[in-house]
Design a protein around this motif. Structure first.
Motif, PDB file in Angstrom:
ATOM      1  N   UNK A  79      39.214 -12.700  -6.881  1.00  0.00           N
ATOM      2  CA  UNK A  79      38.604 -13.676  -7.796  1.00  0.00           C
ATOM      3  C   UNK A  79      39.633 -14.246  -8.756  1.00  0.00           C
ATOM      4  N   UNK A  80      40.530 -13.390  -9.257  1.00  0.00           N
ATOM      5  CA  UNK A  80      41.581 -13.858 -10.158  1.00  0.00           C
ATOM      6  C   UNK A  80      42.533 -14.813  -9.431  1.00  0.00           C
ATOM      7  N   UNK A  81      42.855 -14.494  -8.192  1.00  0.00           N
ATOM      8  CA  UNK A  81      43.725 -15.368  -7.404  1.00  0.00           C
ATOM      9  C   UNK A  81      43.091 -16.722  -7.153  1.00  0.00           C
ATOM     10  N   UNK A  82      41.820 -16.732  -6.781  1.00  0.00           N
ATOM     11  CA  UNK A  82      41.117 -17.998  -6.547  1.00  0.00           C
ATOM     12  C   UNK A  82      41.055 -18.810  -7.835  1.00  0.00           C
ATOM     13  N   UNK A  83      40.757 -18.163  -8.953  1.00  0.00           N
ATOM     14  CA  UNK A  83      40.680 -18.863 -10.239  1.00  0.00           C
ATOM     15  C   UNK A  83      42.025 -19.491 -10.610  1.00  0.00           C
ATOM     16  N   UNK A  84      43.115 -18.763 -10.438  1.00  0.00           N
ATOM     17  CA  UNK A  84      44.420 -19.244 -10.890  1.00  0.00           C
ATOM     18  C   UNK A  84      45.142 -20.155  -9.905  1.00  0.00           C
ATOM     19  N   UNK A 103      41.019 -42.732  -9.183  1.00  0.00           N
ATOM     20  CA  UNK A 103      41.580 -41.509  -9.789  1.00  0.00           C
ATOM     21  C   UNK A 103      42.432 -41.858 -10.989  1.00  0.00           C
ATOM     22  N   UNK A 104      42.118 -41.244 -12.121  1.00  0.00           N
ATOM     23  CA  UNK A 104      42.891 -41.469 -13.335  1.00  0.00           C
ATOM     24  C   UNK A 104      43.651 -40.222 -13.769  1.00  0.00           C
ATOM     25  N   UNK A 105      43.326 -39.076 -13.151  1.00  0.00           N
ATOM     26  CA  UNK A 105      43.925 -37.812 -13.560  1.00  0.00           C
ATOM     27  C   UNK A 105      44.473 -37.066 -12.361  1.00  0.00           C
ATOM     28  N   UNK A 106      45.516 -36.287 -12.603  1.00  0.00           N
ATOM     29  CA  UNK A 106      46.041 -35.346 -11.602  1.00  0.00           C
ATOM     30  C   UNK A 106      45.450 -33.985 -11.938  1.00  0.00           C
ATOM     31  N   UNK A 107      44.667 -33.441 -11.027  1.00  0.00           N
ATOM     32  CA  UNK A 107      44.033 -32.143 -11.242  1.00  0.00           C
ATOM     33  C   UNK A 107      45.072 -31.042 -11.092  1.00  0.00           C
ATOM     34  N   UNK A 108      44.930 -29.978 -11.895  1.00  0.00           N
ATOM     35  CA  UNK A 108      45.874 -28.861 -11.827  1.00  0.00           C
ATOM     36  C   UNK A 108      45.138 -27.532 -11.935  1.00  0.00           C
ATOM     37  N   UNK A 109      45.767 -26.505 -11.382  1.00  0.00           N
ATOM     38  CA  UNK A 109      45.297 -25.131 -11.526  1.00  0.00           C
ATOM     39  C   UNK A 109      46.150 -24.458 -12.597  1.00  0.00           C
ATOM     40  N   UNK A 121      46.069 -24.691  -3.987  1.00  0.00           N
ATOM     41  CA  UNK A 121      45.971 -23.911  -2.759  1.00  0.00           C
ATOM     42  C   UNK A 121      44.532 -23.869  -2.270  1.00  0.00           C
ATOM     43  N   UNK A 122      44.375 -23.760  -0.955  1.00  0.00           N
ATOM     44  CA  UNK A 122      43.059 -23.463  -0.385  1.00  0.00           C
ATOM     45  C   UNK A 122      42.896 -21.939  -0.405  1.00  0.00           C
ATOM     46  N   UNK A 123      41.676 -21.474  -0.254  1.00  0.00           N
ATOM     47  CA  UNK A 123      41.449 -20.031  -0.206  1.00  0.00           C
ATOM     48  C   UNK A 123      42.164 -19.445   1.010  1.00  0.00           C
ATOM     49  N   UNK A 124      42.207 -20.204   2.105  1.00  0.00           N
ATOM     50  CA  UNK A 124      42.928 -19.741   3.303  1.00  0.00           C
ATOM     51  C   UNK A 124      44.416 -19.563   2.993  1.00  0.00           C
ATOM     52  N   UNK A 125      45.014 -20.501   2.236  1.00  0.00           N
ATOM     53  CA  UNK A 125      46.423 -20.350   1.835  1.00  0.00           C
ATOM     54  C   UNK A 125      46.620 -19.068   1.039  1.00  0.00           C
ATOM     55  N   UNK A 126      45.706 -18.816   0.117  1.00  0.00           N
ATOM     56  CA  UNK A 126      45.808 -17.616  -0.721  1.00  0.00           C
ATOM     57  C   UNK A 126      45.714 -16.346   0.121  1.00  0.00           C
ATOM     58  N   UNK A 127      44.787 -16.326   1.072  1.00  0.00           N
ATOM     59  CA  UNK A 127      44.607 -15.134   1.908  1.00  0.00           C
ATOM     60  C   UNK A 127      45.773 -14.921   2.865  1.00  0.00           C
ATOM     61  N   UNK A 128      46.463 -15.993   3.256  1.00  0.00           N
ATOM     62  CA  UNK A 128      47.614 -15.869   4.158  1.00  0.00           C
ATOM     63  C   UNK A 128      48.894 -15.488   3.429  1.00  0.00           C
ATOM     64  N   UNK A 129      48.912 -15.594   2.120  1.00  0.00           N
ATOM     65  CA  UNK A 129      50.125 -15.310   1.355  1.00  0.00           C
ATOM     66  C   UNK A 129      50.428 -13.818   1.395  1.00  0.00           C
ATOM     67  N   UNK A 130      51.661 -13.440   1.759  1.00  0.00           N
ATOM     68  CA  UNK A 130      51.992 -12.004   1.834  1.00  0.00           C
ATOM     69  C   UNK A 130      52.020 -11.372   0.446  1.00  0.00           C
ATOM     70  N   UNK A 131      51.498 -10.170   0.359  1.00  0.00           N
ATOM     71  CA  UNK A 131      51.439  -9.439  -0.902  1.00  0.00           C
ATOM     72  C   UNK A 131      52.167  -8.119  -0.722  1.00  0.00           C
ATOM     73  N   UNK A 132      52.909  -7.722  -1.749  1.00  0.00           N
ATOM     74  CA  UNK A 132      53.586  -6.433  -1.682  1.00  0.00           C
ATOM     75  C   UNK A 132      52.567  -5.316  -1.835  1.00  0.00           C
TER      76      UNK A 132
END
Length: 152
Positions: A79-84, A103-109, A121-132
């Motif tokens: 949940x923290x990863x998806x939020x950030x 569009x008048x704004x650039x959206x950011x996380x 990032x998409x949730x799929x990108x987050x889940x594919x990211x390697x974690x130690x």
């Protein structure tokens, strides 16, 4: 920091500030870092509210539950990863110098705001990211082999 409100009926008549842990100098330093003048719990409670909204396992009186500490930690981290990394935050958007169509704004996380990434990032990108692996955590809370966090 502990804020105690004394009430008579529906009216607050006194607000007491107490330190739960640490010292007043530490509290003052943290309050200044958050940009406040007086100690309050709003910044922490805002983060806790967001976490409870995103993860039903952290909410009170919920039908969702996680049986093990490992699962609770994994859900909180997800949940923290998806939020950030995946959810754009309206307060972090930047006005474009030239509008692109409607569009008048650039959206950011939050991760984009502090320069960790240049795209949402998409949730799929987050889940594919390697974690130690954190073998010390696994050895304490689950039955791991200790060889890279393999669960048995």
């Amino acid at each position: 920091m502990l804020i105690v409100k004394r009430r008579e009926g529906r009216r607050i008549i006194e607000v007491l500030q107490r330190i739960a842990h640490g010292s007043w100098s530490r509290v003052d330093a943290e309050v200044e870092q958050l940009g406040h003048r007086t100690p309050n719990t709003s910044a922490v409670e805002r983060q806790n509210g967001t976490a409870r909204r995103m993860n039903a396992h952290d909410a009170r009186k919920s039908l969702a539950f996680a049986r093990t500490l490992l699962m609770r930690r994994a859900l909180s981290q997800l949940c923290m990863g998806i939020y950030n990394w995946c959810n754009e935050q309206r307060g972090l958007r930047i006005k474009l110098s030239e509008p692109q169509g409607r569009r008048q704004y650039r959206q950011r996380t939050p991760a984009m705001a502090i320069g960790l990434t240049s795209k949402i990032w998409s949730v799929a990108d987050l889940l594919r990211f390697p974690v130690e692996d954190d073998d010390s955590f696994c050895q304490r809370y689950c039955s791991c082999t200790g060889q890279g966090g393999g669960f048995s």
